[in-house]
Design an enzyme around this catalytic site. Structure first.
Site, mmCIF file in Angstrom:
data_model
loop_
_atom_site.group_PDB
_atom_site.id
_atom_site.type_symbol
_atom_site.label_atom_id
_atom_site.label_comp_id
_atom_site.label_asym_id
_atom_site.label_seq_id
_atom_site.Cartn_x
_atom_site.Cartn_y
_atom_site.Cartn_z
ATOM 1 N N PRO A 6 2.905 12.194 7.922
ATOM 2 C CA PRO A 6 2.860 12.161 9.396
ATOM 3 C C PRO A 6 3.713 10.998 9.884
ATOM 4 O O PRO A 6 3.507 9.858 9.468
ATOM 5 C CB PRO A 6 1.374 11.952 9.703
ATOM 6 C CG PRO A 6 0.795 11.349 8.466
ATOM 7 C CD PRO A 6 1.601 11.860 7.319
ATOM 8 N N LEU A 7 4.684 11.272 10.734
ATOM 9 C CA LEU A 7 5.675 10.272 11.130
ATOM 10 C C LEU A 7 5.696 10.143 12.646
ATOM 11 O O LEU A 7 5.992 11.107 13.350
ATOM 12 C CB LEU A 7 7.067 10.670 10.617
ATOM 13 C CG LEU A 7 7.180 10.849 9.098
ATOM 14 C CD1 LEU A 7 8.433 11.627 8.734
ATOM 15 C CD2 LEU A 7 7.172 9.493 8.418
ATOM 16 N N THR A 8 5.406 8.955 13.137
ATOM 17 C CA THR A 8 5.391 8.742 14.583
ATOM 18 C C THR A 8 6.780 8.928 15.175
ATOM 19 O O THR A 8 7.761 8.438 14.627
ATOM 20 C CB THR A 8 4.878 7.320 14.890
ATOM 21 O OG1 THR A 8 3.583 7.175 14.328
ATOM 22 C CG2 THR A 8 4.816 7.081 16.385
ATOM 23 N N CYS A 26 -2.069 2.483 9.390
ATOM 24 C CA CYS A 26 -1.123 2.012 10.409
ATOM 25 C C CYS A 26 -1.187 0.496 10.534
ATOM 26 O O CYS A 26 -2.259 -0.071 10.768
ATOM 27 C CB CYS A 26 -1.435 2.656 11.760
ATOM 28 S SG CYS A 26 -0.280 2.170 13.062
ATOM 29 N N GLY A 61 2.602 6.981 -2.367
ATOM 30 C CA GLY A 61 3.715 6.895 -1.435
ATOM 31 C C GLY A 61 4.373 5.525 -1.473
ATOM 32 O O GLY A 61 3.718 4.521 -1.749
ATOM 33 N N GLY A 62 5.677 5.518 -1.204
ATOM 34 C CA GLY A 62 6.411 4.258 -1.120
ATOM 35 C C GLY A 62 7.711 4.268 -1.879
ATOM 36 O O GLY A 62 7.717 4.375 -3.112
ATOM 37 N N ASP A 63 8.832 4.242 -1.151
ATOM 38 C CA ASP A 63 10.176 4.030 -1.709
ATOM 39 C C ASP A 63 10.732 5.215 -2.481
ATOM 40 O O ASP A 63 11.759 5.086 -3.146
ATOM 41 C CB ASP A 63 10.219 2.791 -2.610
ATOM 42 C CG ASP A 63 9.757 1.525 -1.915
ATOM 43 O OD1 ASP A 63 9.966 1.419 -0.688
ATOM 44 O OD2 ASP A 63 9.162 0.660 -2.583
#
Length: 673
Positions: free
Chosen positions: A317-319, A404, A516-518
């Site tokens: 989910p991306l703001t 967040c 998640g991450g990179d």
């Protein structure tokens, strides 16, 4: 020469071949700044225009100091985008060939001739075959003159919405009007309709999860019923009161997980217990089980839908940028699971039209979820109940944002602040599970709040065994780290092992766990999966920079995508945006805004054909470089004015009053002045 360039390269610099480098340095975009308050609903109220504060996120309100007010001002604290509209506004009903019930009292004009005379000329949408990697990149063949002698419409254009669905809901207001209108006898314009195509695409092309004005009005007036939530909150308040009574009794010592504090219940008066029990039984299948007992007792729903997500690709989910058109693009490239942008529980309950638009789903999204942020069960649980009732069958999971890092969200007790409030988080999950029925609750979290104080390994086993979550996603950074350090995948493995051990001890079915991450390549993706035991990797920045990463992952290869293929991807994004936001003047420029938002990430892609070795790394910053052709060079430009020029290839000239401010603090931002 290339070897020398490689050996003297500064660590963290992308290994671009020497013949493509045109400068030694290039300003790096700030991903921490990009996580700031940029979305309506975080920077400023979309309804009132006032800056949002903790009240909007469920936290306490207080008067801001002068320094705090000054701190709220800045490049990315609440961007404003001017909405472009027609100079003369035509009534929607008249535009679609209907009668307006307001007649002469309508605040919009009914004079079609005057409107068409003042309306900007039609935009021509290029086809795939007209795209090229040679300037001017869109090569339009000579077209026959319009059949409209007065030049009102351009019959050589095509409307992407009409082409897809057989009907354009914007009628005469459409900026591609010539694609679905013709001049009839006497010079009158006639709107075309393809009823066969409408019937064929009624399911495959129609978005779902529309919440109507009547429901929004009930929410604004606090008249929407929440019987399941009210029953649960009443039980929880009774449990808290009972705990306080025990603590107040003499010679009684307790060590609760969290201090017992009165529940801030702002809901309507609860329904009768019999009515609530009936609804609970209907939603969960058993009103007499532990589901209807104390909310502090672990709850297990035998009928809760299990999530079999191992091996599936997951778009985070991306703001701002994770809107429906972008998700459709990622689905085209192979994304299996998609999730809407983070929505605030308080805004959902207040009937915000903008917030409820975040739950829209396209039929192409095979597994779709909604993400909520909030600080209290009193807002999160009833929001989940409304979603379950109004989006029946069209939401596959509801995700709780526990990651967040934005200050405004954190200080209100939402987002990553929930990492230090396991008891409150558990009450949210149990209550949401009750009101959602078979819809699973998932959680996205970070490793902890502060550097050196990882806490996820303690929380995650409780999420699956005690609280009943359906899936856990762990971003391998703390709240304090933001993007300043690499994600800690070794810690992610430790957390996965802890959850699996707890599940084995208690003979529980395993829940899917995503890390998640990179992650920026197929090689990194599958290495992370094999080395940590996660069921998959949630893709965020990697998908923003190169949405085709889902194809790479599915096919286990690195794709040297051409500039021409990337331009076709942009053309499709524009079409999807027009379908979602509209083909009228306002919709065209809303599409333009979000297309430029997407380009503000995609310009950072370094074609792998330019690299000395593979794979490319997400955190490697490239020097300024030229591409293998003019189009590849243009797509790598960090000047936001070039992003606007690219949008004009598909959406026509931008209005004079329109400008774009990118999210990142980079040369692109500074060039705006």
């Amino acid at each position: 020469m290339q070897i020398a360039a490689h050996t003297t390269r500064t660590p963290g610099t992308a290994p671009i071949k020497a013949e493509y480098i045109i400068a030694e340095s290039r300003a790096a975009p700030d991903d921490d700044l990009a996580e700031g308050a940029t979305k309506p609903g975080l920077g400023a109220s979309a309804e009132t225009g006032r800056p949002l504060d903790a009240r909007d996120l469920g936290g306490p309100s207080r008067k801001k100091t002068k320094d705090e007010k000054k701190d709220r001002r800045g490049a990315n604290k609440g961007r404003r985008f001017v909405k472009a509209r027609d100079d003369l506004e035509l009534c929607w009903r008249v535009a679609c060939g209907s009668m307006c019930e307001f007649g002469d009292e309508c605040r919009f004009t009914h004079d079609m001739a005057a409107y068409l005379a003042a309306k900007p000329k039609d935009i021509r949408s290029p086809t795939s075959s007209e795209l090229s990697d040679v300037s001017p990149f869109v090569h339009t063949p000579p077209q026959p003159e319009s059949t409209d002698a007065e030049g009102i419409i351009d019959t050589s254009t095509t409307c992407p919405v009409f082409q897809e669905t057989g009907w354009c809901r914007h009628g005469l207001k459409c900026r591609f009007l010539g694609g679905h209108a013709q001049v009839g006898e006497g010079g009158a314009l006639m709107l075309l309709r393809d009823e066969d195509k409408e019937a064929q695409t009624a399911v495959s092309a129609k978005e779902v999860n529309f919440v109507g004005p009547e429901i929004l009005a009930q929410l604004r007036k606090h008249k929407y019923p929440h019987p399941l939530s009210n029953a649960y909150l009443k039980e929880m308040q009774a449990a808290i009161d009972d705990e306080q009574t025990k603590q107040a009794a003499p010679n009684t010592t307790t060590t609760p997980d969290e201090p017992a504090t009165p529940l801030d219940v702002t809901m309507d008066v609860p329904q009768s217990e019999s009515e609530a029990s009936t609804l609970i039984e209907k939603r969960t299948g058993d009103a007499s089980s532990s589901q209807a007992e104390s909310p502090d007792v672990p709850v297990r729903f035998s009928e809760k839908k299990r999530l079999h997500w191992s091996g599936k690709t997951y778009l985070a989910p991306l703001t701002t940028v994770g809107n429906l058109p972008f998700r459709r693009i990622c689905v085209d490239y192979g994304a299996d699971i998609t999730c809407g942008e983070m929505g605030l529980a308080t805004s959902f309950l207040s009937g915000s039209k903008e917030e409820w638009s975040l739950v829209r789903r396209h039929p192409s999204e095979s597994i779709f979820g909604v993400q909520l942020a909030g600080s209290k069960p009193a807002t999160m649980v009833p929001t989940a109940e409304v979603i379950a009732r109004e989006c029946t069958g069209n939401v596959d999971f509801v995700d709780i944002n526990c990651g967040c890092p934005i200050d405004l969200v954190f200080k209100s007790g939402s987002g990553s602040a929930l990492l230090d409030s396991a008891g409150k988080l558990g009450k949210m999950i149990i209550g949401m599970n009750k009101v959602l029925g078979e819809i699973p609750v998932t959680v996205k979290l970070r490793t902890g709040v502060k550097d050196g104080r990882n806490t996820a390994h303690k929380l995650m086993p409780r999420l699956s065994s005690e609280f009943g979550v359906g899936c856990i996603t762990l971003h391998g950074r703390t709240r304090q780290q933001r993007y300043t350090k690499l994600a800690d995948w070794s810690y992610i493995k430790q957390c996965v092992d802890g959850v699996r051990a707890r599940e084995a001890d208690e003979d529980l079915p395993p829940v899917p766990i995503f890390g998640g991450g990179d992650c920026y390549s197929s090689e990194e993706y599958w290495s992370d999966v094999e080395n940590t035991g996660v069921d998959g990797v949630m893709l965020a920045r990697g998908a923003l920079i190169k949405p085709w990463i889902f194809t790479e992952v599915k096919e286990r290869r690195e794709w040297d995508i051409s500039a021409r293929e990337r331009l076709e991807h942009i053309r499709k994004y524009a079409e999807y945006g027009l379908s979602h936001f509209g083909t009228d003047t306002a919709g065209v420029n809303t599409t333009r805004r979000y297309l430029c938002e997407a380009l503000s990430f995609q310009y950072r892609y370094v074609p792998i054909g330019l690299l000395e070795h593979l794979p490319g790394r997400l955190n490697d910053r490239p020097p300024a470089f030229r591409g293998r052709n003019d189009l590849e060079t243009l797509l790598a430009s960090d000047d936001s004015r070039d992003w606007v020029k690219i949008s004009e290839m598909f959406l026509g000239p931008s209005p004079e009053t329109w400008s774009f401010l990118p999210k990142h603090k980079s040369n692109a931002y500074e060039s705006q002045g």
